[in-house]
Motif scaffolding. Structure first.
Motif, PDB file in Angstrom:
ATOM      1  N   PRO A 123      33.126  -8.535   1.694  1.00  0.00           N
ATOM      2  CA  PRO A 123      32.231  -7.786   0.847  1.00  0.00           C
ATOM      3  C   PRO A 123      30.823  -8.217   0.844  1.00  0.00           C
ATOM      4  CG  PRO A 123      33.508  -9.719  -0.298  1.00  0.00           C
ATOM      5  CD  PRO A 123      34.195  -9.489   1.070  1.00  0.00           C
ATOM      6  N   ALA A 124      29.753  -7.532   0.988  1.00  0.00           N
ATOM      7  CA  ALA A 124      28.242  -7.587   1.216  1.00  0.00           C
ATOM      8  C   ALA A 124      27.485  -6.911   0.226  1.00  0.00           C
ATOM      9  CB  ALA A 124      28.054  -7.117   2.671  1.00  0.00           C
ATOM     10  N   SER A 125      26.361  -7.486   0.050  1.00  0.00           N
ATOM     11  CA  SER A 125      25.382  -6.913  -0.783  1.00  0.00           C
ATOM     12  C   SER A 125      24.984  -5.524  -0.074  1.00  0.00           C
ATOM     13  CB  SER A 125      23.963  -7.744  -1.017  1.00  0.00           C
ATOM     14  OG  SER A 125      23.382  -7.768   0.625  1.00  0.00           O
ATOM     15  N   PRO A 126      24.360  -4.478  -1.037  1.00  0.00           N
ATOM     16  CA  PRO A 126      24.384  -3.388  -0.128  1.00  0.00           C
ATOM     17  C   PRO A 126      23.099  -3.432   0.984  1.00  0.00           C
ATOM     18  CG  PRO A 126      23.819  -3.167  -2.724  1.00  0.00           C
ATOM     19  CD  PRO A 126      24.092  -4.552  -2.138  1.00  0.00           C
ATOM     20  N   ASP A 199      13.333  -7.357   1.139  1.00  0.00           N
ATOM     21  CA  ASP A 199      13.450  -5.861   0.985  1.00  0.00           C
ATOM     22  C   ASP A 199      14.940  -5.504   0.812  1.00  0.00           C
ATOM     23  OD1 ASP A 199      10.875  -5.587   1.399  1.00  0.00           O
ATOM     24  OD2 ASP A 199      10.707  -4.681   3.438  1.00  0.00           O
ATOM     25  N   GLY A 200      15.162  -4.545  -0.421  1.00  0.00           N
ATOM     26  CA  GLY A 200      16.662  -4.259  -0.570  1.00  0.00           C
ATOM     27  C   GLY A 200      17.448  -5.178  -1.537  1.00  0.00           C
ATOM     28  N   GLY A 201      16.743  -6.453  -1.808  1.00  0.00           N
ATOM     29  CA  GLY A 201      17.453  -7.344  -2.447  1.00  0.00           C
ATOM     30  C   GLY A 201      17.176  -7.104  -3.960  1.00  0.00           C
ATOM     31  N   SER A 202      17.721  -7.735  -4.813  1.00  0.00           N
ATOM     32  CA  SER A 202      17.690  -7.668  -6.319  1.00  0.00           C
ATOM     33  C   SER A 202      16.567  -8.239  -6.970  1.00  0.00           C
ATOM     34  CB  SER A 202      18.767  -8.143  -6.946  1.00  0.00           C
ATOM     35  OG  SER A 202      18.873  -9.489  -6.733  1.00  0.00           O
ATOM     36  N   LEU A 265      27.442  -8.019  -7.193  1.00  0.00           N
ATOM     37  CA  LEU A 265      26.827  -6.804  -7.735  1.00  0.00           C
ATOM     38  C   LEU A 265      26.299  -7.067  -8.928  1.00  0.00           C
ATOM     39  CD1 LEU A 265      25.839  -3.818  -6.988  1.00  0.00           C
ATOM     40  CD2 LEU A 265      28.220  -3.196  -8.342  1.00  0.00           C
ATOM     41  N   GLY A 266      24.758  -7.129  -9.337  1.00  0.00           N
ATOM     42  CA  GLY A 266      24.380  -7.320 -10.497  1.00  0.00           C
ATOM     43  C   GLY A 266      24.030  -8.791 -10.900  1.00  0.00           C
ATOM     44  N   VAL A 267      24.168  -9.646  -9.883  1.00  0.00           N
ATOM     45  CA  VAL A 267      24.397 -11.333 -10.177  1.00  0.00           C
ATOM     46  C   VAL A 267      23.297 -11.708  -9.289  1.00  0.00           C
ATOM     47  CG1 VAL A 267      25.505 -13.501 -10.412  1.00  0.00           C
ATOM     48  CG2 VAL A 267      26.594 -11.235 -11.218  1.00  0.00           C
TER      49      VAL A 267
END
Length: 280
Positions: A123-126, A199-202, A265-267
């Motif tokens: 599992p990875a960040s988007p 870039d692309g991070g939350s 996701l979301g954290v």
């Protein structure tokens, strides 16, 4: 006289496609004309045993034939529920149909075309979906080998339902093991740390360094993120050390933030210390 060798005078080509060709008639005449060999009477079970040996040998030939022809590596394509792999323009192209599959299913597909390759999707960040986290080599793989991940259609987002992750490998890639990012389920922690401010991070576009927890946590919450913490220990050289088990409970709003990571996701995870250290 070896009776089997004598009967072998008639080949398959003489019998193929005809029930009573010239070859068959010759064989029949030979059998009828030959004088029976006089020999002492033997119990019938001995003759049956001999016939059984011949039958078993013929059966073994039928079973072994296809397995010899279809040895590992002779195939140029293979598909199962997890992956579809084909040899295209001199490269192995593996389309990942199920990124959540047991890694053994990917290995099965690689072995079917003669490749000793291990693929593990985590599992990875988007932002990191489709990136190679780690790459190891062994066996005959050399410096000239090529391993890459792309998407199909080209440049689509691998996190989208209609976008497929594609792994390409050169033919000399046998012996490789690959760890790469796949989309994460809602409750899965990311396997590879990714700075949230990139870039692309939350927290993209936001600077967290030398700010207090209260300020950064407020920005994270404004973006709809849950905040967790990782306590760090400042080092004399300006760096820091971390104990993964040392987290969260005692963190105060006046502590200092060193960095931020997307945790799942979301954290977002804030790396914090009670001591304020000005970094150069």
């Amino acid at each position: 006289m070896n009776d089997l060798r004598q009967l072998a005078r008639v080949g398959d080509e003489d019998l193929a496609g005809q029930a009573s060709g010239a070859g068959a008639r010759t064989l029949l005449a030979s059998i009828i004309a030959e004088e029976p060999v006089k020999e002492p009477r033997r119990p019938p079970w001995k003759r049956l045993a001999a016939a059984g040996v011949v039958t078993a040998a013929l059966a073994a030939a039928v079973v072994l034939g296809p397995s010899i022809l279809n040895t590992p590596g002779s195939a140029t394509s293979y598909a199962n529920a997890a992956m579809d792999i084909k040899l295209e323009n001199g490269m192995w192209v593996a389309r990942i149909k199920d990124p959540f599959a047991d890694p053994a299913r990917y290995e099965e597909a690689f072995h079917a075309v003669g490749l000793d390759v291990k693929l593990q999707l985590e599992p990875a960040s988007p932002r990191q979906v489709g990136e190679i986290f780690q790459l190891g080599t062994g066996g005959d793989i050399g410096q000239s080998s090529s391993i890459a991940i792309d998407s199909d259609p080209k440049d689509c987002k691998i996190t989208a339902p209609d976008c497929t992750m594609v792994l390409t490998l050169s033919q000399n890639a046998s012996g490789a093991w690959i760890k790469a990012g796949r989309p994460a389920k809602a409750d899965e922690p990311y396997a590879n740390g990714n700075r949230a401010t990139m870039d692309g991070g939350s927290l993209a576009g936001y600077t967290v360094g030398d700010k207090q927890v209260s300020e950064v946590a407020a920005e994270a919450e404004r973006r709809g993120l849950k905040v967790v913490y990782q306590i760090v220990q400042p080092q004399p050289d300006g760096g820091y050390a971390m104990n993964p088990d040392d987290q969260s409970a005692a963190v105060g709003q006046d502590w200092w933030v060193w960095d931020a990571e997307d945790a799942q996701l979301g954290v977002v995870r804030l790396l914090v210390s009670e001591e304020h250290v000005i970094r150069k």
